[in-house]
Scaffold this active site. Structure first.
Site, PDB file in Angstrom:
ATOM      1  N   CYS A   8      -6.448-104.753  54.688  1.00  0.00           N
ATOM      2  CA  CYS A   8      -6.224-104.318  53.297  1.00  0.00           C
ATOM      3  C   CYS A   8      -4.718-104.198  53.099  1.00  0.00           C
ATOM      4  CB  CYS A   8      -6.969-103.020  52.995  1.00  0.00           C
ATOM      5  SG  CYS A   8      -6.482-101.597  53.995  1.00  0.00           S
ATOM      6  N   ARG A  14      -9.277 -98.749  52.985  1.00  0.00           N
ATOM      7  CA  ARG A  14     -10.418 -99.675  53.045  1.00  0.00           C
ATOM      8  C   ARG A  14     -10.642-100.310  54.414  1.00  0.00           C
ATOM      9  NH1 ARG A  14      -8.283-103.058  48.093  1.00  0.00           N
ATOM     10  NH2 ARG A  14      -6.383-102.352  49.140  1.00  0.00           N
ATOM     11  N   ASP A 124      -9.332-100.846  45.260  1.00  0.00           N
ATOM     12  CA  ASP A 124      -8.371-100.016  45.995  1.00  0.00           C
ATOM     13  C   ASP A 124      -8.583 -98.552  45.595  1.00  0.00           C
ATOM     14  OD1 ASP A 124      -6.192 -98.684  46.955  1.00  0.00           O
ATOM     15  OD2 ASP A 124      -4.731-100.192  46.309  1.00  0.00           O
TER      16      ASP A 124
HETATM   17  P1  4NP Z   1      -5.659 -99.435  51.402  1.00  0.00           P
HETATM   18  O1  4NP Z   1      -5.169 -98.456  50.223  1.00  0.00           O
HETATM   19  O2  4NP Z   1      -4.966-100.755  51.142  1.00  0.00           O
HETATM   20  O3  4NP Z   1      -7.129 -99.522  51.189  1.00  0.00           O
HETATM   21  O4  4NP Z   1      -5.236 -98.796  52.704  1.00  0.00           O
HETATM   22  C1  4NP Z   1      -3.837 -98.237  49.893  1.00  0.00           C
HETATM   23  C2  4NP Z   1      -3.069 -97.413  50.676  1.00  0.00           C
HETATM   24  C3  4NP Z   1      -1.764 -97.145  50.323  1.00  0.00           C
HETATM   25  C4  4NP Z   1      -1.238 -97.716  49.181  1.00  0.00           C
HETATM   26  C5  4NP Z   1      -2.009 -98.557  48.395  1.00  0.00           C
HETATM   27  C6  4NP Z   1      -3.307 -98.815  48.748  1.00  0.00           C
HETATM   28  N1  4NP Z   1       0.111 -97.414  48.802  1.00  0.00           N
HETATM   29  O5  4NP Z   1       0.539 -97.848  47.708  1.00  0.00           O
HETATM   30  O6  4NP Z   1       0.845 -96.749  49.575  1.00  0.00           O
END
Ligand code: 4NP
Length: 149
Positions: A8, A14, A124
């Site tokens: 991800c 995720r 997300d």
């Molecule tokens: P992930 O979610 O991609 O599912 O781990 C996110 C985690 C952090 C961020 C964005 C999405 N961020 O902008 O820091």
């Protein structure tokens, strides 16, 4: 043994959940595979999974508290047989790092396992929450994946 990496953006929501769910299902089905996860960004490198992801998974009996975030690397194309992207942007980021057609062939959107050819994304949850929705979508997809292994 098959090697699978879930990818991800941050590798704190995720893809750690996808890793935990797949590992759990494989154990339940007495099947073996090496499962890992990574982020297309290195923004959270070394961090634990988001506490909301950890709590949601705990509700379903799965512990992901020991996972640590790491960035996806080109060498993951050599290391892994299958690379699952959570959303379209992750997919494009991974594909842009592929060196060969064989590299590209390893990459799939994870929800195409449960909703073939629909090219759906796992939303997300970082800003909008929705960790249960993420769990349910990944649970369906990983059920299919565990059966294929
Ligand atoms: P992930 O979610 O991609 O599912 O781990 C996110 C985690 C952090 C961020 C964005 C999405 N961020 O902008 O820091």
């Amino acid at each position: 043994m098959k090697k699978i990496v879930m990818v991800c953006l941050g590798n704190i929501c995720r893809s750690p959940m996808a890793q935990g769910i797949l590992e759990y299902k494989l154990a339940q089905k007495n099947k073996e595979a090496y499962v890992d996860s990574a982020g297309t960004s290195g923004w959270h490198e070394g961090e634990r999974a988001d506490s909301r992801a950890v709590q949601t998974m705990k509700k379903y009996g799965i512990d992901i508290s020991k996972q640590r975030s790491r960035p996806f690397s080109r060498t993951d194309f050599d290391e892994f047989d299958l690379i699952f992207a959570m959303d379209a942007s992750n997919y494009n980021d991974i594909i842009s790092q592929a060196r060969t057609e064989a590299d590209k062939q390893k990459v799939q959107l994870i929800l195409n396992l449960s909703y073939p050819e629909k090219n759906l994304s796992v939303p997300d949850p970082y800003y909008n929450d929705g960790f249960d929705t993420v769990y349910n979508l990944l649970n369906e997809a990983c059920e299919k994946l565990a059966d294929l292994i």
